[in-house]
Design a protein around this motif. Sequence first.
Motif, short mmCIF file in Angstrom:
data_model
loop_
_atom_site.label_atom_id
_atom_site.label_comp_id
_atom_site.label_asym_id
_atom_site.label_seq_id
_atom_site.Cartn_x
_atom_site.Cartn_y
_atom_site.Cartn_z
N ASP A 31 0.86 -1.19 0.00
CA ASP A 31 0.00 0.00 0.00
C ASP A 31 0.90 1.24 0.00
N SER A 32 0.29 2.41 0.06
CA SER A 32 1.06 3.64 0.28
C SER A 32 0.38 4.38 1.42
N GLU A 33 1.16 5.24 2.08
CA GLU A 33 0.65 5.87 3.31
C GLU A 33 0.88 7.37 3.30
N LYS A 34 -0.09 8.10 3.80
CA LYS A 34 0.13 9.50 4.17
C LYS A 34 0.09 9.52 5.69
N GLU A 62 4.69 11.69 3.15
CA GLU A 62 4.26 10.68 2.16
C GLU A 62 5.21 9.49 2.21
N TRP A 66 -2.98 7.33 7.00
CA TRP A 66 -4.06 7.07 6.04
C TRP A 66 -3.45 6.26 4.91
N SER A 81 -3.80 4.09 1.09
CA SER A 81 -4.50 4.29 -0.19
C SER A 81 -5.71 3.37 -0.34
#
Length: 234
Positions: A121-124, A143, A167, A169
């Motif tokens: 996934d990717s995260e903020k 990011e 948070w 994606s």
Amino acid sequence: MLKVTVFNEYKHEREYENIAKVYPKGIHGCIAEFLQEEFEVRTATFDMPEHGLTKEVLQDTDVLIIWTHALQEEFSEEVAKRVQKHVLSGMGLIALHSAHYSKIMRLLMGTSMTLKWRHGDSEKLWCTSPTHPIAAGIPGMIELPKEEMYGEFFDIPKPDDVVFTGWFSGGEVFRSGCTFLRGYGKIFYFQPGHEEYPIYYNPHIQQIIKNAVRFCAPVVTERKCPENVQAVEK
Ligand code: ZN
């Protein structure tokens, strides 16, 4: 100078080529390297006698950082209880990523410590307590283009502060940076740091860990020993 011990299982980095490429000196080696600029640092790994967390080492440690994952159940009960006792009497603890489920954290938190997770996934990472000392110098959002998703419900006791909220994606959110107080010891749980991604090279992540070391350091020069903690030792 504050004394920091960095414990890492050091298993994935020796078993998988892709992970060894990210962390050729192990996750502990990477973390020790950036902390060395400001602190006195030693490292410990799972295969060392008593996982490198002997009574002498813990007595000489202001803040212990732990990264655990594949060997959670194999980790010595006795060493976990020893670490718990040191935290209760004032040693700081920073638990990284999958160390949420370490025996040490389960002992100290008393809840199941379970969560939702998904690879790739990717995260903020949002700062949700900008005046907290751990957030000093950290932007409002970081990011992380590649990170494993950790999602709620995260079964932890109510934290003192949620300094960062992640948070992902896929739409999930997570209490990614939480502080707790147990006895005289300050604890910081910090979610980023899946072994496949170069998270611990990110300068903001490094700054957060440095800030957390200062925050979790014992306030008293000589560690307090509550009666019940001393009784466990005897
Ligand atoms: Zn992971």
